[in-house]
Design a protein around this motif. Structure first.
Motif, PDB file in Angstrom:
ATOM      1  N   PHE A 132       8.697  67.092  53.050  1.00 40.12           N
ATOM      2  CA  PHE A 132       8.841  66.638  51.834  1.00 40.12           C
ATOM      3  C   PHE A 132       8.408  68.057  50.176  1.00 40.12           C
ATOM      4  O   PHE A 132       8.005  68.549  51.195  1.00 40.12           O
ATOM      5  N   VAL A 133       9.397  67.971  50.096  1.00 40.23           N
ATOM      6  CA  VAL A 133       9.326  69.372  48.952  1.00 40.23           C
ATOM      7  C   VAL A 133       8.324  69.063  47.948  1.00 40.23           C
ATOM      8  O   VAL A 133       8.603  68.197  47.310  1.00 40.23           O
ATOM      9  N   VAL A 134       7.155  69.819  47.419  1.00 43.59           N
ATOM     10  CA  VAL A 134       5.498  70.040  47.028  1.00 43.59           C
ATOM     11  C   VAL A 134       5.298  70.996  46.183  1.00 43.59           C
ATOM     12  O   VAL A 134       6.015  71.458  46.230  1.00 43.59           O
ATOM     13  N   PRO A 135       5.512  70.656  44.763  1.00 37.02           N
ATOM     14  CA  PRO A 135       5.575  71.976  43.591  1.00 37.02           C
ATOM     15  C   PRO A 135       3.948  72.664  43.914  1.00 37.02           C
ATOM     16  O   PRO A 135       3.311  70.956  44.064  1.00 37.02           O
ATOM     17  N   PHE A 136       3.481  73.512  43.139  1.00 31.84           N
ATOM     18  CA  PHE A 136       2.093  73.205  42.715  1.00 31.84           C
ATOM     19  C   PHE A 136       1.054  73.227  43.788  1.00 31.84           C
ATOM     20  O   PHE A 136      -0.262  73.501  43.425  1.00 31.84           O
ATOM     21  N   THR A 137       1.895  73.292  45.340  1.00 30.19           N
ATOM     22  CA  THR A 137       0.649  73.939  45.809  1.00 30.19           C
ATOM     23  C   THR A 137       0.495  74.907  46.204  1.00 30.19           C
ATOM     24  O   THR A 137       1.587  75.424  47.273  1.00 30.19           O
ATOM     25  N   LEU A 138      -0.717  75.184  47.561  1.00 29.98           N
ATOM     26  CA  LEU A 138      -0.674  76.170  48.288  1.00 29.98           C
ATOM     27  C   LEU A 138      -0.778  75.502  49.986  1.00 29.98           C
ATOM     28  O   LEU A 138      -0.968  74.314  50.135  1.00 29.98           O
ATOM     29  N   LYS A 139      -0.301  76.564  50.618  1.00 26.75           N
ATOM     30  CA  LYS A 139      -0.310  76.237  52.534  1.00 26.75           C
ATOM     31  C   LYS A 139      -1.538  76.119  52.986  1.00 26.75           C
ATOM     32  O   LYS A 139      -2.772  76.986  52.367  1.00 26.75           O
ATOM     33  N   GLY A 140      -1.981  74.797  53.349  1.00 22.50           N
ATOM     34  CA  GLY A 140      -3.073  74.158  54.334  1.00 22.50           C
ATOM     35  C   GLY A 140      -3.774  73.667  53.360  1.00 22.50           C
ATOM     36  O   GLY A 140      -5.199  72.797  53.661  1.00 22.50           O
ATOM     37  N   GLU A 141      -3.220  72.988  51.983  1.00 23.18           N
ATOM     38  CA  GLU A 141      -3.862  72.555  51.563  1.00 23.18           C
ATOM     39  C   GLU A 141      -3.789  70.736  51.888  1.00 23.18           C
ATOM     40  O   GLU A 141      -2.820  70.812  52.104  1.00 23.18           O
ATOM     41  N   GLN A 142      -4.399  69.411  51.369  1.00 25.28           N
ATOM     42  CA  GLN A 142      -3.951  68.742  51.451  1.00 25.28           C
ATOM     43  C   GLN A 142      -3.418  68.313  49.773  1.00 25.28           C
ATOM     44  O   GLN A 142      -4.487  68.462  48.873  1.00 25.28           O
ATOM     45  N   ALA A 143      -2.695  66.753  49.571  1.00 25.68           N
ATOM     46  CA  ALA A 143      -2.511  66.675  48.785  1.00 25.68           C
ATOM     47  C   ALA A 143      -1.732  64.647  48.731  1.00 25.68           C
ATOM     48  O   ALA A 143      -1.450  64.581  49.581  1.00 25.68           O
ATOM     49  N   ARG A 144      -1.997  64.055  47.303  1.00 25.55           N
ATOM     50  CA  ARG A 144      -1.094  63.544  47.485  1.00 25.55           C
ATOM     51  C   ARG A 144      -0.008  63.129  45.821  1.00 25.55           C
ATOM     52  O   ARG A 144       0.141  63.947  45.585  1.00 25.55           O
ATOM     53  N   ILE A 145       1.206  62.493  46.682  1.00 30.81           N
ATOM     54  CA  ILE A 145       2.612  63.749  46.087  1.00 30.81           C
ATOM     55  C   ILE A 145       2.975  61.547  45.543  1.00 30.81           C
ATOM     56  O   ILE A 145       3.402  60.497  46.270  1.00 30.81           O
ATOM     57  N   ARG A 146       4.203  61.747  44.758  1.00 30.40           N
ATOM     58  CA  ARG A 146       4.846  60.546  44.464  1.00 30.40           C
ATOM     59  C   ARG A 146       6.724  60.735  44.967  1.00 30.40           C
ATOM     60  O   ARG A 146       6.977  62.339  44.728  1.00 30.40           O
ATOM     61  N   SER A 147       7.014  59.903  46.243  1.00 30.38           N
ATOM     62  CA  SER A 147       8.307  61.136  46.808  1.00 30.38           C
ATOM     63  C   SER A 147       9.785  60.965  45.509  1.00 30.38           C
ATOM     64  O   SER A 147       9.370  59.191  44.994  1.00 30.38           O
ATOM     65  N   VAL A 148       9.901  61.105  45.263  1.00 26.52           N
ATOM     66  CA  VAL A 148      11.340  60.773  44.129  1.00 26.52           C
ATOM     67  C   VAL A 148      12.580  61.178  44.333  1.00 26.52           C
ATOM     68  O   VAL A 148      12.754  59.915  44.190  1.00 26.52           O
ATOM     69  N   ARG A 149      12.689  61.401  45.153  1.00 26.30           N
ATOM     70  CA  ARG A 149      14.472  61.861  45.463  1.00 26.30           C
ATOM     71  C   ARG A 149      15.043  62.765  47.097  1.00 26.30           C
ATOM     72  O   ARG A 149      14.330  63.740  47.035  1.00 26.30           O
ATOM     73  N   HIS A 150      15.794  62.025  47.279  1.00 21.33           N
ATOM     74  CA  HIS A 150      15.246  62.108  49.210  1.00 21.33           C
ATOM     75  C   HIS A 150      17.404  63.119  49.271  1.00 21.33           C
ATOM     76  O   HIS A 150      18.102  63.276  47.775  1.00 21.33           O
ATOM     77  N   GLU A 151      17.110  64.365  49.617  1.00 21.21           N
ATOM     78  CA  GLU A 151      18.155  65.340  50.272  1.00 21.21           C
ATOM     79  C   GLU A 151      18.230  65.008  51.495  1.00 21.21           C
ATOM     80  O   GLU A 151      17.903  64.088  51.854  1.00 21.21           O
ATOM     81  N   TRP A 152      19.409  66.380  51.873  1.00 17.72           N
ATOM     82  CA  TRP A 152      19.522  65.832  53.242  1.00 17.72           C
ATOM     83  C   TRP A 152      18.818  66.844  54.171  1.00 17.72           C
ATOM     84  O   TRP A 152      18.561  68.062  53.805  1.00 17.72           O
ATOM     85  N   GLY A 153      18.203  65.829  54.676  1.00 17.21           N
ATOM     86  CA  GLY A 153      16.586  66.366  55.899  1.00 17.21           C
ATOM     87  C   GLY A 153      15.287  66.431  54.974  1.00 17.21           C
ATOM     88  O   GLY A 153      14.333  66.593  55.499  1.00 17.21           O
ATOM     89  N   TYR A 154      15.024  66.521  53.665  1.00 10.97           N
ATOM     90  CA  TYR A 154      13.913  65.785  52.911  1.00 10.97           C
ATOM     91  C   TYR A 154      13.707  65.704  51.684  1.00 10.97           C
ATOM     92  O   TYR A 154      14.529  65.253  51.534  1.00 10.97           O
ATOM     93  N   THR A 155      12.610  65.451  51.871  1.00 15.56           N
ATOM     94  CA  THR A 155      12.207  65.119  50.441  1.00 15.56           C
ATOM     95  C   THR A 155      11.962  65.169  49.016  1.00 15.56           C
ATOM     96  O   THR A 155      10.856  65.607  49.360  1.00 15.56           O
ATOM     97  N   GLN A 156      12.526  65.241  47.852  1.00 12.88           N
ATOM     98  CA  GLN A 156      11.968  65.886  46.136  1.00 12.88           C
ATOM     99  C   GLN A 156      10.393  64.740  46.051  1.00 12.88           C
ATOM    100  O   GLN A 156      10.412  63.873  46.257  1.00 12.88           O
ATOM    101  N   SER A 157       9.356  65.924  45.952  1.00  8.29           N
ATOM    102  CA  SER A 157       8.682  64.580  45.519  1.00  8.29           C
ATOM    103  C   SER A 157       7.924  65.740  44.589  1.00  8.29           C
ATOM    104  O   SER A 157       7.556  66.521  43.826  1.00  8.29           O
ATOM    105  N   ASP A 158       6.658  64.540  43.366  1.00  6.30           N
ATOM    106  CA  ASP A 158       6.069  64.940  42.830  1.00  6.30           C
ATOM    107  C   ASP A 158       4.683  64.990  43.005  1.00  6.30           C
ATOM    108  O   ASP A 158       4.063  64.623  43.075  1.00  6.30           O
ATOM    109  N   LEU A 159       3.839  66.018  42.448  1.00  4.65           N
ATOM    110  CA  LEU A 159       2.511  66.492  42.659  1.00  4.65           C
ATOM    111  C   LEU A 159       1.390  65.233  41.855  1.00  4.65           C
ATOM    112  O   LEU A 159       1.609  65.181  40.615  1.00  4.65           O
ATOM    113  N   LEU A 160       0.868  64.223  43.141  1.00  3.91           N
ATOM    114  CA  LEU A 160      -0.146  63.219  41.831  1.00  3.91           C
ATOM    115  C   LEU A 160      -1.948  64.185  41.984  1.00  3.91           C
ATOM    116  O   LEU A 160      -2.257  64.105  40.897  1.00  3.91           O
ATOM    117  N   GLU A 161      -2.261  65.172  43.090  1.00  5.29           N
ATOM    118  CA  GLU A 161      -3.405  65.231  43.049  1.00  5.29           C
ATOM    119  C   GLU A 161      -3.655  65.984  44.394  1.00  5.29           C
ATOM    120  O   GLU A 161      -2.890  65.853  45.196  1.00  5.29           O
TER     121      GLU A 161
END
Length: 199
Positions: free
Chosen positions: A152-181
């Motif tokens: 998943f590609v997730v905005p507004f996060t840092l390496k090592g963090e855990q997050a809850r996301i919403r998968s939005v749009r599929h791309e070739w080999g990954y999925t764009q997502s929104d950060l929920l928490e």
């Protein structure tokens, strides 16, 4: 004896209420405009040319680094040229990259179906993060076997963090997502001074 009105040569004005009526004066049933509801969802064709090359490069670098960190758990003499398919097997790569194993919002999924808890494994040079549902230990086990998870590609996060996301749009080999928490914060995270950051 009644007399008919003289013909003045002018046509009788037609009011809107007289339009679309049959001989009995009844209006026929109006056709409703077509809507998107009820139509089967047409899957979006995923193409490698449309994917973000920096994201694909970051994913491949993450897989290689993960394999090297867990190389003691494998008997493979050298780093694999590809993960998830044999090197140069374009058909296998396309079959994997075009078949996301998870639902997404723009693919017709409900809110509950496209909500996931993920672990952020890496950041790209554009400031977005690469995440997966697997922890670092689970990712290392997969990669040591030559496999790969779905990322998943997730905005507004840092390496090592855990997050809850919403998968939005599929791309070739990954999925764009929104950060929920952000459910597990990095010690490097600081609160943004702008109240509108991330909105």
């Amino acid at each position: 004896m009644s007399q008919s009105a003289p013909d003045t040569g002018l046509k009788r004005a037609v009011s809107p209420s007289n339009l679309n009526t049959d001989s009995a004066g009844a209006k026929p049933e109006q056709k409703r405009p077509k809507t998107q509801q009820g139509r089967p969802h047409r899957p979006r064709r995923l193409r490698k040319a449309d994917a973000d090359e920096t994201v694909l490069d970051a994913i491949e670098l993450l897989l290689r680094e993960t394999w090297l960190n867990g190389r003691s758990a494998t008997d493979c003499p050298g780093i694999p040229a590809a993960f998830g398919w044999s090197s140069g097997d374009q058909d296998a790569e396309a079959a994997y990259s075009r078949s996301p194993p998870i639902p997404a919002k723009l693919a017709g999924a409900s809110e509950a179906e496209c909500t996931f808890d993920v672990y952020v494994h890496e950041m790209t040079e554009r400031g977005v993060s690469i995440a997966a549902r697997e922890t670092p230990e689970q990712l290392r086990e997969l990669v040591s076997q030559g496999q790969r998870p779905w990322f998943f590609v997730v905005p507004f996060t840092l390496k090592g963090e855990q997050a809850r996301i919403r998968s939005v749009r599929h791309e070739w080999g990954y999925t764009q997502s929104d950060l929920l928490e952000v459910t597990g914060k990095s010690p490097l995270r600081i609160e943004a001074p702008c109240a509108y950051f991330g909105r």
